[in-house]
Design a protein around this motif. Structure first.
Motif, PDB file in Angstrom:
ATOM      1  N   PHE A  47      27.127  29.342  38.789  1.00  0.00           N
ATOM      2  CA  PHE A  47      27.732  30.551  39.339  1.00  0.00           C
ATOM      3  C   PHE A  47      29.151  30.280  39.812  1.00  0.00           C
ATOM      4  N   LEU A  52      35.051  30.906  38.853  1.00  0.00           N
ATOM      5  CA  LEU A  52      36.340  30.291  38.544  1.00  0.00           C
ATOM      6  C   LEU A  52      36.839  30.736  37.169  1.00  0.00           C
ATOM      7  N   ARG A  54      36.104  33.323  35.369  1.00  0.00           N
ATOM      8  CA  ARG A  54      36.316  34.758  35.213  1.00  0.00           C
ATOM      9  C   ARG A  54      37.100  35.372  36.384  1.00  0.00           C
ATOM     10  N   ARG A  55      37.690  34.503  37.176  1.00  0.00           N
ATOM     11  CA  ARG A  55      38.493  34.938  38.338  1.00  0.00           C
ATOM     12  C   ARG A  55      37.726  35.960  39.179  1.00  0.00           C
ATOM     13  N   GLY A  56      36.460  35.644  39.419  1.00  0.00           N
ATOM     14  CA  GLY A  56      35.645  36.480  40.296  1.00  0.00           C
ATOM     15  C   GLY A  56      34.827  37.533  39.564  1.00  0.00           C
ATOM     16  N   ASP A  57      35.307  37.976  38.416  1.00  0.00           N
ATOM     17  CA  ASP A  57      34.658  39.089  37.722  1.00  0.00           C
ATOM     18  C   ASP A  57      33.479  38.595  36.877  1.00  0.00           C
ATOM     19  N   VAL A  58      32.476  38.086  37.589  1.00  0.00           N
ATOM     20  CA  VAL A  58      31.311  37.512  36.921  1.00  0.00           C
ATOM     21  C   VAL A  58      30.529  38.595  36.182  1.00  0.00           C
ATOM     22  N   SER A  59      29.760  38.193  35.198  1.00  0.00           N
ATOM     23  CA  SER A  59      28.979  39.167  34.416  1.00  0.00           C
ATOM     24  C   SER A  59      27.695  39.549  35.163  1.00  0.00           C
ATOM     25  N   VAL A  80      31.623  32.038  46.635  1.00  0.00           N
ATOM     26  CA  VAL A  80      33.004  32.476  46.339  1.00  0.00           C
ATOM     27  C   VAL A  80      33.985  31.764  47.270  1.00  0.00           C
ATOM     28  N   ALA A  81      33.628  31.726  48.550  1.00  0.00           N
ATOM     29  CA  ALA A  81      34.517  31.104  49.539  1.00  0.00           C
ATOM     30  C   ALA A  81      34.708  29.621  49.247  1.00  0.00           C
ATOM     31  N   ALA A  84      37.121  29.227  46.457  1.00  0.00           N
ATOM     32  CA  ALA A  84      38.485  29.458  46.944  1.00  0.00           C
ATOM     33  C   ALA A  84      39.006  28.280  47.765  1.00  0.00           C
ATOM     34  N   VAL A  87      39.885  25.655  45.306  1.00  0.00           N
ATOM     35  CA  VAL A  87      41.119  26.020  44.592  1.00  0.00           C
ATOM     36  C   VAL A  87      42.316  25.649  45.473  1.00  0.00           C
TER      37      VAL A  87
END
Lengths: 102, 172
Positions: A47, A52, A54-59, A80-81, A84, A87
């Motif tokens: 996940f 990473l 999909r820049r957050g836009d996961v399926s 997500v955090a 980030a 990153v």
């Protein structure tokens, strides 16, 4: 994350810290490829990579898979955090060319 | 349709309630992104602390919003574009500035250099070229500001990824 972003400093640091918190050498190697001997952890790693890549836009499938592995909204937000946070350190250390001290 | 359900501040408890109340007190409203991050109080706390710390940095409020717009454009985050367009105008950006920032440009050459550098950091995952570094230093940015620009890129990657995942409803 460090493997995906190519951050040598972070790989060194998290290999060391990882072993301090109980990862085996095998776990460290597998984690870099997004895998684990623990299937629930593997789901979280997959996940994180999806976030990473999909820049957050996961399926929908990505979201379904992580929920089926047992992760709820709070843990999803945390993953997500963590992406980030890593990153941040990956980009910082790649820019600075930080000397490895781990 | 959101994928993470925002917390209603009136029904929040514990640490989530405390953090949401603090945001409400400061902004007089609680944006949907904040309500959604509240599903994990450590996540909301981390975001608020990071954002607040950078607010005390050397880059001005306008440039912070310009960087946010440039990164949100690159990452395709509609919520963040809406929020930073509104906040940007509140801190003095014109409509023209907002549009230009999204393309990594500004009427101010020094700001343009910062935006170009932010885009280089994002495009190259931090591994900027010698030319990138030379250009941002020649524009007058020192090590502290360079570090801040990386941090702002990361802060915005955080919110961009979060809002794209959550499909946060736009309330700006």
């Amino acid at each position: 994350m460090a493997e995906a972003n190519g951050c040598e400093y972070c790989l060194a640091a998290h290999s060391t810290i990882g072993k301090m918190v109980g990862l085996t050498n095998g776990d460290v190697v597998a984690s870099r490829q997004g895998r684990s001997s623990d299937p629930k952890a593997t789901a979280a790693l997959a996940f994180a990579r999806a976030i990473l890549d999909r820049r957050g836009d996961v399926s929908d499938a990505d979201l379904r898979a992580v929920r089926e592995a047992g992760y709820g909204d709070a843990e999803i937000a945390e993953i997500v955090a963590h992406v980030a946070l890593n990153v941040f350190t990956n980009y910082f250390n790649r820019l600075a060319r930080t000397s490895i001290d781990f | 349709m959101t994928r993470l359900t925002p917390i209603d501040p009136a029904e929040a408890t514990g640490k989530a309630r405390e953090l949401l109340s603090a945001v409400e007190a400061k902004l007089r409203f609680t944006p949907n992104m904040i309500r959604t991050m509240a599903v994990s109080p450590p996540v909301l706390d981390g975001y608020l602390c990071f954002s607040s710390a950078l607010g005390g940095g050397a880059l001005g409020a306008k440039l912070r919003e310009q960087i946010a717009l440039a990164v949100a454009e690159a990452n395709g985050c509609e919520y963040c574009l809406a929020a930073h367009s509104t906040i940007g105008k509140m801190v003095g950006l014109t409509n023209g500035d907002v549009v230009a920032s999204r393309q990594g440009r500004s009427s101010d050459p020094k700001a343009t250099a910062a935006l170009a550098f932010a885009r280089a950091i994002l495009d190259r995952r931090g591994d900027v070229s010698d030319a990138d570094l030379r250009a941002v230093r020649e524009a007058g940015y020192g090590d502290a500001e360079i570090a801040e620009i990386v941090a702002h890129v990361a802060l915005n990657v955080f919110t961009n990824y979060f809002n794209r995942l959550a499909r946060t409803s736009i309330d700006f």
